[in-house]
Write an enzyme that holds these catalytic residues in place. Structure first.
Site, PDB file in Angstrom:
ATOM      1  N   SER A  45      57.744  14.148  51.902  1.00 41.10           N
ATOM      2  CA  SER A  45      56.631  14.495  51.020  1.00 41.10           C
ATOM      3  C   SER A  45      55.277  14.251  51.677  1.00 41.10           C
ATOM      4  CB  SER A  45      56.720  13.698  49.712  1.00 41.10           C
ATOM      5  OG  SER A  45      57.836  14.104  48.951  1.00 41.10           O
ATOM      6  N   GLY A 216      59.328  16.934  47.590  1.00 40.85           N
ATOM      7  CA  GLY A 216      58.857  17.668  48.759  1.00 40.85           C
ATOM      8  C   GLY A 216      57.342  17.662  48.817  1.00 40.85           C
ATOM      9  N   CYS A 243      60.112  14.486  41.351  1.00 37.39           N
ATOM     10  CA  CYS A 243      58.796  14.629  41.978  1.00 37.39           C
ATOM     11  C   CYS A 243      58.386  16.108  42.014  1.00 37.39           C
ATOM     12  CB  CYS A 243      58.808  13.993  43.369  1.00 37.39           C
ATOM     13  SG  CYS A 243      57.153  13.613  43.993  1.00 37.39           S
ATOM     14  N   ASN A 285      55.098   9.278  45.091  1.00 37.71           N
ATOM     15  CA  ASN A 285      54.404   9.904  46.209  1.00 37.71           C
ATOM     16  C   ASN A 285      54.158  11.367  45.870  1.00 37.71           C
ATOM     17  OD1 ASN A 285      53.469  10.953  48.581  1.00 37.71           O
ATOM     18  ND2 ASN A 285      55.384  10.774  49.698  1.00 37.71           N
ATOM     19  N   GLY A 287      50.801  14.456  44.957  1.00 35.34           N
ATOM     20  CA  GLY A 287      49.399  14.797  44.777  1.00 35.34           C
ATOM     21  C   GLY A 287      49.180  15.879  43.735  1.00 35.34           C
ATOM     22  N   HIS A 324      60.263   8.477  41.854  1.00 35.74           N
ATOM     23  CA  HIS A 324      61.499   8.479  42.638  1.00 35.74           C
ATOM     24  C   HIS A 324      62.467   7.437  42.074  1.00 35.74           C
ATOM     25  CE1 HIS A 324      60.393  11.142  46.033  1.00 35.74           C
ATOM     26  NE2 HIS A 324      59.180  10.801  45.668  1.00 35.74           N
ATOM     27  N   GLU A 326      65.501   6.817  42.867  1.00 37.81           N
ATOM     28  CA  GLU A 326      66.307   6.155  43.901  1.00 37.81           C
ATOM     29  C   GLU A 326      65.530   5.011  44.524  1.00 37.81           C
ATOM     30  OE1 GLU A 326      63.724   8.833  46.193  1.00 37.81           O
ATOM     31  OE2 GLU A 326      64.723   8.909  44.245  1.00 37.81           O
TER      32      GLU A 326
END
Length: 347
Positions: A45, A216, A243, A285, A287, A324, A326
């Site tokens: 990502s 991604g 995500c 993570n 944007g 996330h 995980e």
């Protein structure tokens, strides 16, 4: 005497120390993570970005390949207050330009105030300010990287745990962290990892019980083929996304997405479940975020800014998360997500 330069959108140049030589450019972003630097640096990502660590010392427990989320360092460049020799050597071996010995607090507050911005880096004995500014001039906005999926996705079908006795999962790889497939395999699922531009026929060929859209980099609106696959399968086969995957699913079903000022990047983002009122800490993570959730119900929100963190549609068997679950390197508050999505295949 400085041997590295960081040129920031607007033309300001910051002097630094070169730890891994080279010239590079990308979107300047920051993470508040104080651990998990190996996982962050190998997270797809971060493709086409310059990753700034807000925590002052990066590398104090070495570098171990078993913690990697992919087979290479993903950010175009790395900025820190101080990098240990272990991390600096790793970044040199990977060819990822890296600098330290600068005021990262100022960089982070600048990103907080002005948003993520374009950046150019020049590092090494022959580096000049002009080199960094030249990189900055060539830097593109993230939305202009229209085929960024090709840079991070598998090229052909890969299968994990082919003899698994659990569900069969088609994981569309838009830049998937390795721990997503690992988390599914741990639950004895057979995971078919398909390229980001897999067609409906490609997915049907593996006859999945669950369609999963991965995380991604970049703008979700540029992942047109993934959206097409979601549209084809929605209401027919259970759907999950993480995500970027959440954004792709929402967009495919009539919703919309938007770019955030500086995004969420770190391991301490608080998320509140609207059904239970329970708050969990999460790794994030991204944007971009979902602006219009379409037919999906918002079930979880970010405590800091109320952006959607969980979307669901019980009738269509859809569950997505912006964070996330995980969560390598942690926390592990939300690992039950994988149990919940696989339970849809049993129903």
């Amino acid at each position: 005497m400085s041997d590295a330069y960081v040129a920031i959108e607007g033309g300001r140049v910051v002097e630094a120390r070169a730890r891994a030589p080279g010239t590079t450019r990308g979107e300047l972003v920051f993470t508040t993570a104080y651990t998990g630097y190996e996982e962050s640096l190998t997270d797809p990502s971060y493709e086409e970005q310059i990753l700034t660590f807000s925590y002052p010392l990066i590398g104090n427990y070495g570098v171990r390949a078993e913690r990697f989320e992919s087979d290479r360092v993903q950010p175009n460049g790395v900025v820190a207050r101080e990098l240990t020799d272990d991390v600096a050597e790793w970044l040199r071996e990977e060819g990822a330009p890296a600098v330290d010995n600068l005021d990262t607090r100022e960089l982070v507050t600048g990103i907080r105030d002005e948003g993520a911005m374009k950046c150019g880096i020049a590092a090494g004995p022959d580096a000049t300010e002009e080199d960094a500014l030249a990189e900055l001039d060539q830097c593109k906005h993230m939305s202009d990287h229209t085929d960024i999926g090709a840079q991070v996705s598998v090229d052909e079908l890969q299968t994990h745990n082919a003899d698994g006795s659990g569900a069969t999962v088609a994981l569309v790889d838009c830049g998937a962290k390795g721990s997503i497939a690992d988390s599914l395999v741990e639950r004895d699922a057979t995971v078919h990892v398909l390229p980001y531009d897999a067609t409906e026929d490609d997915v049907r060929a593996v006859d999945p019980d669950l369609l999963f859209i991965s995380n991604g980099p970049g703008d979700p609106e540029n992942f047109e083929q993934a959206k097409s696959v979601v549209d084809a399968y929605a209401g027919e086969t259970p759907l999950a996304g993480i995500c970027l995957g959440q954004q792709v699913v929402a967009s495919a079903l009539g919703g919309s997405t938007e770019k955030m000022e500086f995004g969420h990047r770190g391991v301490n983002q608080p998320v509140r479940d609207l059904r239970t009122d329970k708050v969990v800490m999460t790794t994030q993570n991204h944007g971009y975020t979902v602006a219009d959730n379409g037919p999906l119900e918002v079930t979880q929100i970010n405590v800091n800014d109320d952006t959607p963190e969980g979307l669901e549609n019980d009738e269509m068997d859809i569950i997505t998360r912006q964070y996330h679950p995980e969560a390598n390197p942690g926390p592990h508050d939300s690992l039950s997500f994988f149990d919940d999505v696989l339970a849809m295949t049993e129903e």
